[in-house]
Design an enzyme around this catalytic site. Structure first.
Site, PDB file in Angstrom:
ATOM      1  N   GLU A   8      -0.992  -8.612   5.347  1.00 39.04           N
ATOM      2  CA  GLU A   8      -0.701  -8.666   6.759  1.00 39.04           C
ATOM      3  C   GLU A   8      -2.187  -8.755   7.201  1.00 39.04           C
ATOM      4  OE1 GLU A   8      -0.563  -6.091   4.946  1.00 39.04           O
ATOM      5  OE2 GLU A   8      -1.010  -4.121   6.081  1.00 39.04           O
ATOM      6  N   CYS A  58       0.747  -1.221   0.152  1.00 37.69           N
ATOM      7  CA  CYS A  58       0.104  -0.205  -0.037  1.00 37.69           C
ATOM      8  C   CYS A  58       0.893   1.393   0.015  1.00 37.69           C
ATOM      9  CB  CYS A  58      -1.100   0.047   1.065  1.00 37.69           C
ATOM     10  SG  CYS A  58      -2.433   1.076   0.883  1.00 37.69           S
ATOM     11  N   HIS A 100      -3.560  -5.734   1.244  1.00 36.75           N
ATOM     12  CA  HIS A 100      -2.774  -5.920   2.519  1.00 36.75           C
ATOM     13  C   HIS A 100      -2.858  -7.354   2.998  1.00 36.75           C
ATOM     14  CE1 HIS A 100      -2.251  -1.639   3.742  1.00 36.75           C
ATOM     15  NE2 HIS A 100      -3.417  -1.435   2.908  1.00 36.75           N
TER      16      HIS A 100
END
Lengths: 232, 85
Positions: free
Chosen positions: A205, A86, A203
């Site tokens: 994560e 990002c 994302h």
């Protein structure tokens, strides 16, 4: 094996990345404050998401000149694995480690939702745990993910296989209808020519544990570890 | 002291979602003749310098390095005010 998570003022996904590497992947990880000037003993770096320097001027434009960045560039140049997520992707673009630039989302809206991605190759340090052309679900959360580059650069990236993730439908259909932000060629993630630097808007994560609703992001980190252990 | 105006604009062919949205708004406000809107940035910089040629060179360097992104933007620098005090 040691991961480093670079923390800029305004990063806000640094702890998520740290958590996933430490608790989910169970590998050593350290934060690296952006004012550090050197890096040693790291095998992979993560530039996390967020709003470094408040996105002033352009996303990533000011973070790109943080004191740590020359060391990040040397690390990438030497073949070290660098993952920009990002805002981290936006910083890598501004730094010239990846080609192109980001424009405002075509809808002008900040978009926060899970999206489907197609894994274009599974022979890279970042995708070797996936199947080729596998469709996965990972969330996005950005206002400027409308990837742009000139036609010649796009052709070069296609020829070199640098486009790793594209937005698609659950069935893998890569049309504008399933493109959340207007990005060129449905691009969600690209690599540099050597394939050791990846920038991606989604994302991973945030999608590496079942408790968060899905774990398709897990395999990106697992691929990096696999690659670094020499079994990728 | 010198003052510079720097105009940062999107390159031709680069889509401008903000400009498109503003164009639609203008149409809704009955400004029917509007057929394109492009939005850029206007940056003012004050310099401790009296040498215009050197200042322009430095401002261009600033623009190339930080103020504009050459992948998507063009820029134009002009010196507008010279205070001789």
């Amino acid at each position: 094996m040691r991961f480093g998570v670079v923390v800029f003022p305004g990063s806000n996904c640094d702890r998520d990345c740290y958590h996933v590497i430490k608790e989910v992947m169970e590998e050593p990880v350290e934060y690296i404050w952006h004012k550090e000037k050197s890096l040693s003993g790291f095998d992979a770096l993560i530039l996390p998401g967020g709003f470094s320097y408040g996105d002033y001027l352009r996303t990533g434009a000011i973070a790109r000149f943080s004191p740590i960045m020359p060391a990040v560039m040397d690390f990438a140049q030497a073949g070290g694995l660098v993952l920009g997520i990002c805002n981290g992707f936006q910083i890598l673009l501004e730094a010239g480690l990846l080609p192109g630039a980001m424009l405002r989302n075509s809808s002008l809206k900040f978009i926060c939702q899970p999206v489907f991605l197609k894994i274009q190759r599974n022979d890279t340090p970042f995708s070797n745990k996936f199947k080729s052309m596998q469709v996965v679900k990972i969330p996005i959360a950005h206002g400027e993910g409308n990837y742009y580059c000139d036609p010649r650069t796009l052709q070069e990236m296609k020829d070199n296989g640098q486009i790793l993730f594209t937005y698609c439908s659950a069935d893998g259909e890569e049309t504008m209808e399933y493109n959340p932000n207007g990005s060129l060629a449905n691009i969600a993630g690209i690599m540099n020519g050597k394939g050791n630097v990846l920038g991606m808007m989604p994302h991973p994560e945030r999608y590496s544990e079942d408790i968060l609703g899905g774990r398709d992001g897990f395999n990106i980190f697992a691929s990096m570890i696999n690659w670094l252990k020499g079994v990728g | 002291m010198l003052k510079a105006n720097i105009y940062v604009t999107l390159k031709n062919g680069v889509l401008d979602p903000q400009g498109e949205a503003v164009k639609k708004s203008l149409k809704i406000l009955d400004f029917g003749q509007v057929n394109q809107v492009r939005i850029g940035k206007f940056i003012e910089v004050w310099l401790e310098s009296r040498d215009q040629a050197a200042a322009i060179k430095e401002l261009e360097e600033m623009s190339d390095k930080l103020l504009a992104n050459p992948v998507i933007e063009d820029y134009r620098v002009e010196i507008v005010e010279v205070n001789q005090s």
